[in-house]
Design a protein around this motif. Structure first.
Motif, PDB file in Angstrom:
ATOM      1  N   PHE A  34      42.154   6.332 -26.176  1.00  0.00           N
ATOM      2  CA  PHE A  34      42.519   6.430 -27.582  1.00  0.00           C
ATOM      3  C   PHE A  34      41.929   7.697 -28.193  1.00  0.00           C
ATOM      4  O   PHE A  34      42.538   8.339 -29.042  1.00  0.00           O
ATOM      5  N   ASN A  35      40.742   8.039 -27.693  1.00  0.00           N
ATOM      6  CA  ASN A  35      40.075   9.232 -28.200  1.00  0.00           C
ATOM      7  C   ASN A  35      40.903  10.492 -27.930  1.00  0.00           C
ATOM      8  O   ASN A  35      40.882  11.429 -28.721  1.00  0.00           O
ATOM      9  N   VAL A  36      41.626  10.487 -26.804  1.00  0.00           N
ATOM     10  CA  VAL A  36      42.497  11.627 -26.509  1.00  0.00           C
ATOM     11  C   VAL A  36      43.565  11.735 -27.595  1.00  0.00           C
ATOM     12  O   VAL A  36      43.820  12.807 -28.146  1.00  0.00           O
ATOM     13  N   VAL A  37      44.147  10.586 -27.920  1.00  0.00           N
ATOM     14  CA  VAL A  37      45.201  10.572 -28.936  1.00  0.00           C
ATOM     15  C   VAL A  37      44.648  11.067 -30.276  1.00  0.00           C
ATOM     16  O   VAL A  37      45.250  11.923 -30.935  1.00  0.00           O
ATOM     17  N   VAL A  38      43.462  10.552 -30.633  1.00  0.00           N
ATOM     18  CA  VAL A  38      42.871  10.951 -31.923  1.00  0.00           C
ATOM     19  C   VAL A  38      42.587  12.451 -31.939  1.00  0.00           C
ATOM     20  O   VAL A  38      42.858  13.138 -32.918  1.00  0.00           O
ATOM     21  N   ALA A  39      42.065  12.950 -30.823  1.00  0.00           N
ATOM     22  CA  ALA A  39      41.677  14.365 -30.776  1.00  0.00           C
ATOM     23  C   ALA A  39      42.881  15.287 -30.935  1.00  0.00           C
ATOM     24  O   ALA A  39      42.731  16.426 -31.357  1.00  0.00           O
ATOM     25  N   LEU A  40      44.053  14.779 -30.617  1.00  0.00           N
ATOM     26  CA  LEU A  40      45.241  15.635 -30.673  1.00  0.00           C
ATOM     27  C   LEU A  40      45.986  15.501 -31.994  1.00  0.00           C
ATOM     28  O   LEU A  40      47.022  16.111 -32.183  1.00  0.00           O
ATOM     29  N   HIS A  41      45.463  14.673 -32.900  1.00  0.00           N
ATOM     30  CA  HIS A  41      46.148  14.474 -34.170  1.00  0.00           C
ATOM     31  C   HIS A  41      45.255  14.827 -35.353  1.00  0.00           C
ATOM     32  O   HIS A  41      44.044  14.894 -35.233  1.00  0.00           O
ATOM     33  N   ASP A  42      45.931  15.025 -36.459  1.00  0.00           N
ATOM     34  CA  ASP A  42      45.239  15.125 -37.723  1.00  0.00           C
ATOM     35  C   ASP A  42      44.925  13.684 -38.114  1.00  0.00           C
ATOM     36  O   ASP A  42      45.850  12.926 -38.374  1.00  0.00           O
ATOM     37  N   TRP A  43      43.662  13.293 -38.133  1.00  0.00           N
ATOM     38  CA  TRP A  43      43.370  11.866 -38.254  1.00  0.00           C
ATOM     39  C   TRP A  43      42.280  11.632 -39.296  1.00  0.00           C
ATOM     40  O   TRP A  43      41.200  12.189 -39.179  1.00  0.00           O
ATOM     41  N   HIS A  44      42.587  10.832 -40.284  1.00  0.00           N
ATOM     42  CA  HIS A  44      41.581  10.528 -41.295  1.00  0.00           C
ATOM     43  C   HIS A  44      41.265   9.046 -41.285  1.00  0.00           C
ATOM     44  O   HIS A  44      42.092   8.233 -40.901  1.00  0.00           O
ATOM     45  N   ARG A  45      40.076   8.740 -41.720  1.00  0.00           N
ATOM     46  CA  ARG A  45      39.620   7.363 -41.634  1.00  0.00           C
ATOM     47  C   ARG A  45      40.508   6.417 -42.412  1.00  0.00           C
ATOM     48  O   ARG A  45      40.945   5.402 -41.909  1.00  0.00           O
ATOM     49  N   ARG A  46      40.794   6.749 -43.662  1.00  0.00           N
ATOM     50  CA  ARG A  46      41.567   5.834 -44.482  1.00  0.00           C
ATOM     51  C   ARG A  46      43.057   5.964 -44.207  1.00  0.00           C
ATOM     52  O   ARG A  46      43.765   4.989 -44.078  1.00  0.00           O
ATOM     53  N   ALA A  47      43.534   7.197 -44.103  1.00  0.00           N
ATOM     54  CA  ALA A  47      44.970   7.399 -43.959  1.00  0.00           C
ATOM     55  C   ALA A  47      45.442   7.130 -42.538  1.00  0.00           C
ATOM     56  O   ALA A  47      46.619   6.883 -42.307  1.00  0.00           O
ATOM     57  N   GLY A  48      44.526   7.170 -41.552  1.00  0.00           N
ATOM     58  CA  GLY A  48      44.921   6.929 -40.179  1.00  0.00           C
ATOM     59  C   GLY A  48      45.597   8.141 -39.567  1.00  0.00           C
ATOM     60  O   GLY A  48      45.331   9.279 -39.944  1.00  0.00           O
ATOM     61  N   GLN A 106      33.378  13.902 -45.063  1.00  0.00           N
ATOM     62  CA  GLN A 106      34.390  14.836 -44.584  1.00  0.00           C
ATOM     63  C   GLN A 106      35.614  14.142 -44.013  1.00  0.00           C
ATOM     64  O   GLN A 106      36.713  14.662 -44.104  1.00  0.00           O
ATOM     65  N   ASP A 107      35.374  12.970 -43.352  1.00  0.00           N
ATOM     66  CA  ASP A 107      36.512  12.193 -42.938  1.00  0.00           C
ATOM     67  C   ASP A 107      37.436  12.950 -41.989  1.00  0.00           C
ATOM     68  O   ASP A 107      38.635  13.038 -42.209  1.00  0.00           O
ATOM     69  N   ALA A 141      22.699   4.621 -49.426  1.00  0.00           N
ATOM     70  CA  ALA A 141      23.443   5.401 -48.438  1.00  0.00           C
ATOM     71  C   ALA A 141      23.883   4.542 -47.255  1.00  0.00           C
ATOM     72  O   ALA A 141      25.008   4.664 -46.768  1.00  0.00           O
ATOM     73  N   SER A 142      23.009   3.640 -46.803  1.00  0.00           N
ATOM     74  CA  SER A 142      23.398   2.838 -45.643  1.00  0.00           C
ATOM     75  C   SER A 142      24.419   1.774 -46.034  1.00  0.00           C
ATOM     76  O   SER A 142      25.310   1.443 -45.253  1.00  0.00           O
ATOM     77  N   ALA A 143      24.299   1.264 -47.266  1.00  0.00           N
ATOM     78  CA  ALA A 143      25.311   0.325 -47.750  1.00  0.00           C
ATOM     79  C   ALA A 143      26.662   1.021 -47.830  1.00  0.00           C
ATOM     80  O   ALA A 143      27.706   0.449 -47.503  1.00  0.00           O
ATOM     81  N   GLN A 144      26.615   2.279 -48.225  1.00  0.00           N
ATOM     82  CA  GLN A 144      27.832   3.070 -48.353  1.00  0.00           C
ATOM     83  C   GLN A 144      28.508   3.267 -47.002  1.00  0.00           C
ATOM     84  O   GLN A 144      29.726   3.115 -46.880  1.00  0.00           O
ATOM     85  N   THR A 145      27.706   3.578 -45.979  1.00  0.00           N
ATOM     86  CA  THR A 145      28.271   3.800 -44.651  1.00  0.00           C
ATOM     87  C   THR A 145      28.963   2.545 -44.131  1.00  0.00           C
ATOM     88  O   THR A 145      30.085   2.603 -43.617  1.00  0.00           O
ATOM     89  N   VAL A 146      28.301   1.412 -44.283  1.00  0.00           N
ATOM     90  CA  VAL A 146      28.881   0.153 -43.807  1.00  0.00           C
ATOM     91  C   VAL A 146      30.171  -0.159 -44.560  1.00  0.00           C
ATOM     92  O   VAL A 146      31.187  -0.534 -43.967  1.00  0.00           O
ATOM     93  N   LEU A 147      30.139   0.037 -45.849  1.00  0.00           N
ATOM     94  CA  LEU A 147      31.323  -0.249 -46.666  1.00  0.00           C
ATOM     95  C   LEU A 147      32.470   0.676 -46.289  1.00  0.00           C
ATOM     96  O   LEU A 147      33.617   0.247 -46.117  1.00  0.00           O
ATOM     97  N   ARG A 148      32.146   1.936 -46.124  1.00  0.00           N
ATOM     98  CA  ARG A 148      33.166   2.930 -45.806  1.00  0.00           C
ATOM     99  C   ARG A 148      33.851   2.598 -44.477  1.00  0.00           C
ATOM    100  O   ARG A 148      35.072   2.621 -44.356  1.00  0.00           O
ATOM    101  N   ASN A 149      33.024   2.254 -43.484  1.00  0.00           N
ATOM    102  CA  ASN A 149      33.607   1.948 -42.181  1.00  0.00           C
ATOM    103  C   ASN A 149      34.347   0.615 -42.197  1.00  0.00           C
ATOM    104  O   ASN A 149      35.346   0.446 -41.508  1.00  0.00           O
TER     105      ASN A 149
END
Lengths: 360, 438
Positions: free
Chosen positions: A50-64, A286-287, B79-87
């Motif tokens: 999966f990491n290969v796939v992620v590394a090849l894409h523009d990938w953000h935590r929230r937007a996916g 930075q996400d 900060a640590s609460a923030q990290t857990v929440l964010r993830n």
């Protein structure tokens, strides 16, 4: 197997129970070993792929997942000055933590290998730092290296580092020393025990022979012990290389998240590659999961190269004095290198060495 | 018999394997929230994630009333609460609590996807207006306010007197500029202090700089588009940065901000004589400076004062018991709870009824020489006026703020000059490659 040969003779009816038991024989072994493979598939192979796939894409935590960007993420990472700075930091911390760790572990193991009183007690006690949680270790060392800890006021008394805050949280090299000391504290005992186990397998006759030949303790250590535990030494150095380069906890927790907010210092003095990766993908705002995945792959490659380098170096160092003298031994040592569990061959060879070395 | 046991074992292990896989791939469908909190959907326990001490009676009385156990998932810091929440938010709510405490500084980032949060019913006349506005996204309330952080300055009377620059609260107020106090006059007072003393004026200029940023109407981002300003062209930040960085070059600061391993020890060793102190920090100072006499809170603040921090309770939409979680968030932000919290940790409430309560205004603080902190911070909050609501904060506010305050820290530690630090901050910002506002 008997069942299969019996089959043609009873074609009409196979009982449910019998069928089950056939499946049992065929399937059960796989099920018994399956937990490991299932876990490995879920937590090992899948993330890797999966990491290969992620590394090849523009990938953000929230937007996916975003656009496919090919190798752009890799190019981006390689252009970041901070990536190279963190790589320097990592190697520096690795050397400052790794070399003393290995030397100390060897010395401690050698001492524990002697006939001590309350042997088990001493052996267990070297493992205590390893059992202490990394968080606790960081807090303790944070106190030690802090401005008002046990170290800095004494340095001030000597007229050194009279700055307003602790030099260990400011200066790049000193922060590496501090983090390196945490690594030494945590891992030395662990490695010492592994080396001790190897030392115990060295036949005592070798030492007796060496003693008879007039070799002192130090001579015995270098000419008998070290060559005898070479496979284990290689193992320890390799795992230490991989573990040491992946350093994260100590760097993140150093300074309690104060000046650097857990990011590796105000000027990234002690940002390691793993910390950089974490900050890129998760820790900071930075996400950039795609770029973080790319860091992971680049770093995996670097670790591989350094480990191989280390491996070949280690092999050469401990066989230098044996190799040139007799060519036949070179071939033999090559065949035993990296094969733990062939003590008799090694012992034999070492015995030769020891005798020869002592008699020379 | 024997066969069937074995078959059972086979089936069981297959089922286990399937279960293991299923639970790994799980994720939850993302609850829609809402619904009524009734006896039918009443959970046995609710969890709340936070990082401060809870008044012991508070949770007990909730449990007594509804028969629901409340478990506090306690974090060492925001900060640590923030990290857990964010993830947790980025993995469909995995590992989240029913109710989360969110600090103002990272509120906007967490609210970037409003659907992640349960819409909270309006409770009229509970909070000061601007607190409600801060806790809303597009007019919908998503967070119930806990405390606010009116800005004050804690200073040490004895140390000021020893340096001969001030004796009591009034003369300290005059020292830093009186009614016309500005950051410049505050920093000049520091130069005056260190010239006459052999310790530092302030714990950390990066903290003071952060307070100054909090007073700006739009520090880093354009309020309309939400995009960051090009930092190199951000004149007001550059000017402020240079002002603080030059003071740092003059050595008025010990360079040890709150959260640093040395912060508590610095108080004990009488290393500095003043600290920029939002209301929630007063209790923390009292704890860290325990046994060090002379600390007071000044009611004078540069540029008329403002607000730093203050938190909200919000309910993640993925939770299983959102209806009851809303009830808990409501309960935890009631004026009663706010008063209890004031006594427990010194946090200054955002609830109108609690602010007005004599219980807060008249409580004398033993550590701060019997000062009535509730009164002082109430006045500071009232005096700050609109500035108390703080400026515009976009998604990247917290991150950029960390970046520039780190620059001040570099100057404080002597590893860079003011100009070098600003240049390095700008280049780090550029490396992030934002789409900047024009």
């Amino acid at each position: 197997m008997a069942l299969t040969s019996a089959l043609p003779r009873t074609p009409r009816r196979i009982g449910w129970g019998q069928r089950l038991s056939r499946w049992d024989v065929k399937v059960s072994p796989y099920l018994y070993i399956s937990p490991f493979f299932l876990l490995f598939a879920v937590f090992g192979i899948f993330p890797l792929l999966f990491n290969v796939v992620v590394a090849l894409h523009d990938w953000h935590r929230r937007a996916g997942m975003g656009d496919f960007v090919g190798l752009d993420n890799f190019a981006w990472v390689l252009q970041q000055p901070l990536f190279w700075r963190s790589l320097e930091n990592t190697i520096s911390i690795f050397l400052l933590g790794g070399v003393p760790q290995l030397v100390l572990a060897l010395i401690i193991a050698a001492i524990l290998d002697q006939n001590l009183r309350a042997r088990t007690f001493w052996r267990m006690s070297v493992l205590i730092p390893f059992v202490v949680m990394p968080v606790a270790t960081s807090m303790i060392f944070g106190q030690v290296f802090g401005q008002f800890g046990i170290l800095v006021p004494n340095l001030h008394a000597l007229g050194l580092f009279t700055d307003s805050s602790s030099p260990f949280f400011q200066d790049r090299f000193l922060s590496h020393v501090a983090i390196g000391s945490m690594v030494v504290f945590r891992w030395t005992g662990y490695n010492a025990l592994i080396l001790l186990a190897a030392m115990q397998a060295v036949p005592r006759e070798l030492y007796e022979a060496a003693t008879v030949d007039g070799a002192g303790r130090a001579r015995q250590f270098f000419s008998v012990t070290i060559p005898s535990i070479r496979p284990t030494l290689i193992f320890v150095i390799l795992t230490m290389t991989i573990g040491g380069l992946e350093i994260f906890d100590e760097a993140r927790l150093f300074d309690g998240g104060g000046t650097g907010g857990g990011q590796g210092g105000t000027d990234n003095q002690w940002t390691t590659v793993m910390l950089y990766l974490f900050n890129l993908g998760f820790g900071q705002w930075q996400d950039r999961l795609g770029q973080a995945a790319a860091v992971g792959w680049i770093f995996a490659f670097i670790i591989l190269v350094i480990s191989l380098l280390n491996f070949s170096l280690t092999r050469r160092i401990s066989s230098t004095d044996a190799a040139p003298r007799r060519p036949r031994r070179r071939s033999r040592s090559a065949s035993t290198a990296g094969q733990p569990g062939t003590p008799s061959v090694i012992a034999h060879e070492v015995a030769d060495d020891a005798m020869e070395g002592a008699g020379r | 018999m024997r066969i069937s046991t074995r078959a059972g074992a086979v089936i069981a292990s297959a089922a286990l394997a399937a279960l293991a896989l299923a639970s790994c791939s799980g994720g939850g469908s993302g609850g829609s929230g809402g619904g009524e909190a009734t006896g039918d959907n009443k959970p046995e326990k609710l969890t709340v994630a936070a990082w401060m001490d809870f008044p012991p009676e508070l949770l007990q009385s909730f449990e007594d009333e509804y028969g629901i156990e409340v478990v506090v998932n306690s974090f060492p810091d925001g900060a640590s609460a923030q990290t857990v929440l964010r993830n947790g938010l980025s993995s469909n709510g995995a590992g989240l609590s029913d109710v989360h405490l969110i600090e103002l500084d990272w509120w906007t980032e967490m609210m970037a996807v409003p659907e992640d949060w349960v819409e909270l019913p309006e409770i009229p006349d509970r909070w000061v207006d601007w607190k409600v506005k801060q806790g809303s996204v597009d007019g919908v309330i998503t967070g119930y306010g806990t405390d606010i952080g009116p800005l004050g300055i804690a200073y040490n009377e004895e140390m000021m007197a020893a340096a001969g620059v001030a004796t009591d609260a009034e003369s300290f107020g005059e020292l830093i500029g009186g009614d016309a106090a500005s950051w410049q006059s505050f920093l000049d007072a520091g130069r005056q202090y260190v010239a006459a003393s052999d310790n530092y004026y302030i714990d950390s200029l990066s903290s003071a700089f952060q307070a100054a940023i909090n007073l700006l109407p739009a520090a880093f981002e354009d309020a309309d588009s939400g995009q960051p300003y090009e930092l190199a062209d951000n004149a007001q930040i550059e000017e402020l940065f240079m002002m603080f960085a030059e003071a740092a070059e003059d050595g008025i600061s010990a360079g040890i901000p709150i959260g640093h391993a040395d912060w508590g020890a610095g108080f004990q060793n009488r290393q500095w004589a003043s600290v920029v102190t939002p209301a929630w920090m007063a209790g923390i100072i009292a704890e860290n400076a325990d046994g060090v006499p002379g600390w007071r809170v000044s009611s004078t603040f540069p540029d008329g004062g403002g607000n730093w921090g203050g938190s909200f309770f919000a309910v993640p939409a993925t939770g299983e018991n959102t209806a009851w979680a809303v009830k808990l968030a409501d309960y935890l932000t009631s004026p009663d709870a706010a008063v209890q919290w004031f006594h427990e940790t010194g946090q200054f409430p955002s609830q109108l009824e609690a602010i007005a309560s004599p219980d807060i205004a008249e409580t004398e603080n033993e550590f701060f020489g019997g000062q009535r902190l509730g009164q002082i911070y109430g006045d500071l909050a009232a005096g700050a006026g609109d500035a108390a609501a703080g400026g515009y904060r976009g998604e990247n506010f917290a991150g950029i703020q960390t970046l520039v305050t780190d620059g001040i820290r570099q100057v404080e530690s002597g590893s860079a000059t003011a100009q070098e630090a600003w240049d390095s901050v700008v280049s780090e910002f550029d490396a992030l490659g934002f789409d900047t506002a024009d």
